[in-house]
Design a protein around this motif. Structure first.
Motif, short mmCIF file in Angstrom:
data_model
loop_
_atom_site.label_atom_id
_atom_site.label_comp_id
_atom_site.label_asym_id
_atom_site.label_seq_id
_atom_site.Cartn_x
_atom_site.Cartn_y
_atom_site.Cartn_z
N SER A 25 -35.86 -81.74 55.52
CA SER A 25 -36.89 -80.85 56.06
C SER A 25 -36.69 -79.40 55.64
CB SER A 25 -36.91 -80.94 57.59
OG SER A 25 -35.66 -80.58 58.14
N GLU A 26 -35.49 -79.05 55.21
CA GLU A 26 -35.21 -77.67 54.80
C GLU A 26 -35.42 -77.44 53.31
OE1 GLU A 26 -31.41 -76.34 56.15
OE2 GLU A 26 -31.76 -76.94 58.23
N ILE A 299 -32.80 -70.75 35.88
CA ILE A 299 -33.54 -70.50 37.12
C ILE A 299 -33.58 -71.73 38.00
CG2 ILE A 299 -34.95 -68.71 36.02
CD1 ILE A 299 -37.26 -70.78 36.10
N MET A 300 -33.53 -72.90 37.40
CA MET A 300 -33.59 -74.13 38.20
C MET A 300 -32.39 -74.24 39.13
SD MET A 300 -34.30 -77.97 36.83
CE MET A 300 -34.72 -79.29 37.98
N LEU A 301 -31.22 -73.93 38.62
CA LEU A 301 -30.00 -73.99 39.43
C LEU A 301 -30.02 -72.94 40.53
CD1 LEU A 301 -27.20 -75.10 40.00
CD2 LEU A 301 -26.29 -73.50 38.29
N SER A 306 -30.91 -72.23 46.67
CA SER A 306 -31.65 -71.69 47.81
C SER A 306 -32.53 -72.75 48.47
CB SER A 306 -32.52 -70.51 47.36
OG SER A 306 -31.73 -69.47 46.84
N GLY A 307 -32.34 -74.01 48.07
CA GLY A 307 -33.10 -75.10 48.67
C GLY A 307 -34.48 -75.29 48.10
N LEU A 337 -40.51 -68.22 46.62
CA LEU A 337 -40.17 -68.56 45.23
C LEU A 337 -40.10 -67.30 44.38
CD1 LEU A 337 -39.98 -70.77 42.88
CD2 LEU A 337 -42.44 -70.39 42.64
N LEU A 338 -41.11 -66.46 44.49
CA LEU A 338 -41.18 -65.24 43.70
C LEU A 338 -40.06 -64.27 44.06
CD1 LEU A 338 -45.04 -64.80 43.98
CD2 LEU A 338 -43.80 -65.30 41.86
#
Length: 351
Positions: A25-26, A299-301, A306-307, A337-338
């Protein structure tokens, strides 16, 4: 054969939950392109009311479901073939047609290639409409809007391609899984004119029910329809999926609100992502944005820490690990996200 190829999808919150040791859920999943407004409330009420009916088998002929879909897509019920998700119908087509020569988009939805290769087809690729050559081919797959790029084809071009394909005895398989999110017109009204046309619809994307699974294939090709029913597995569509989608298809407020919301947030997310100089961002007609990282930032990692999950496009043909796709979500999540991209980008460089 495809044994060495990677056909991984996005949307695996279960694996991410284990790796990050946080509840599902997070996790904020930007890797799956689902309507950010969630399911239709009318559809959810339909599911709740029908829970007691799970002790009964579903209607094997899906009479009410087909009637509802026929009104929504403005076609006859007999033209609607149902599947437990759109992917099942890709496999049904490639299986029942028993092999041949296929032309598919590169990049394009990875399941086209997997389904074709697993059923003995010869596969070749095109990267844009100018590369679609109708020589020595039995079917052309079109993804409109394209997944993952979000680019689209005009109605005029597709009808022209249909006419040329029909004259040569070539099928045109058009995947419209994301067409409701776009400003482009569906070609459902053309199936009565072209029996070489197959239109794939995913009910899980726009109506936000990937956990229930429901898709349909629209065609007037009698030979294929007969072959489909001769191989049909009974009760492949569960009763809860049916009870959800019937009222959801009539939920005009939800449908209108969803289209308006996606258009607004797509513009916003595209504009804000384009401000990052380390990204090359592409305009999209889907409920997702496609971009390329112009340097060696991971950036993916960083986002995953940050979940936040995003879709790496490294396993799409003609793309590599610098390409990504992110879903259009609610404003508060898009901002998150930004914010992470903005605040973390200077420290993302790797050697």
């Amino acid at each position: 054969m495809y044994v060495d190829k990677d056909f991984t999808h996005g949307g695996n919150i279960y694996k991410a939950s284990e790796e990050l040791n946080i509840p599902k859920s997070e996790i904020i999943d930007f890797s799956a392109n689902i309507n950010p407004l969630g399911p239709s409330k009318k559809g959810v009420r339909g599911v709740k009311k029908s829970l007691k009916t799970i002790v009964n088998y579903p209607d094997p002929n899906y009479v009410q479901l087909k009637k509802s879909l026929s009104k929504y897509y403005l076609t006859e019920p007999d033209n609607i073939l149902l599947g437990n998700g759109a992917i099942e119908l890709i496999y049904k087509y490639t299986t029942l047609k028993k092999g041949g020569r296929a032309l598919i988009p590169a990049p394009g939805f990875v399941e086209y290639e997997k389904a074709l290769l697993s059923n003995g087809w010869d596969v070749s690729y095109y990267s844009n409409k100018n590369d679609i050559v109708l020589d020595a081919v039995d079917v052309v797959f079109i993804c409109n809007p394209n997944n993952p790029t979000g680019s689209s084809y005009s109605t005029e071009f597709l009808i022209s391609l249909l006419e040329r394909s029909k004259n040569r005895g070539i099928d045109l398989f058009i995947d419209e899984a994301f067409i409701e999110f776009s400003s482009y017109k569906s070609l459902t009204d053309q199936i009565i004119n072209f029996d070489n046309l197959y239109i794939l619809k995913s009910l899980t994307k726009f109506f936000a029910i990937p956990g229930l699974r429901l898709g349909c294939l629209l065609t007037t090709n009698i030979g294929f329809i007969n072959a489909f029913y001769n191989k049909l597995v009974p009760w492949s569509i569960n009763s809860l999926a049916q009870e959800y989608i019937i009222p959801a298809l009539r939920d005009k407020v939800y449908i209108k609100k969803s289209k308006k919301y996606i258009k607004r947030e797509r513009v916003y997310l595209y504009r804000e992502l384009s401000k990052f100089k380390f990204l090359c961002v592409y305009a999209s007609q889907g409920n997702y944005i496609f971009f390329k990282v112009l340097d060696n930032r991971d950036i993916m990692l960083k986002l995953k820490e940050s979940g936040i999950l995003i879709r790496s496009c490294s396993n799409y043909n003609n793309l590599d690990s610098t390409y990504y796709r992110v879903a259009v979500k609610k404003r508060v999540l898009n901002k998150k996200l930004l914010k992470i991209l903005s605040s973390s980008s200077p420290s993302l460089d790797t050697l």
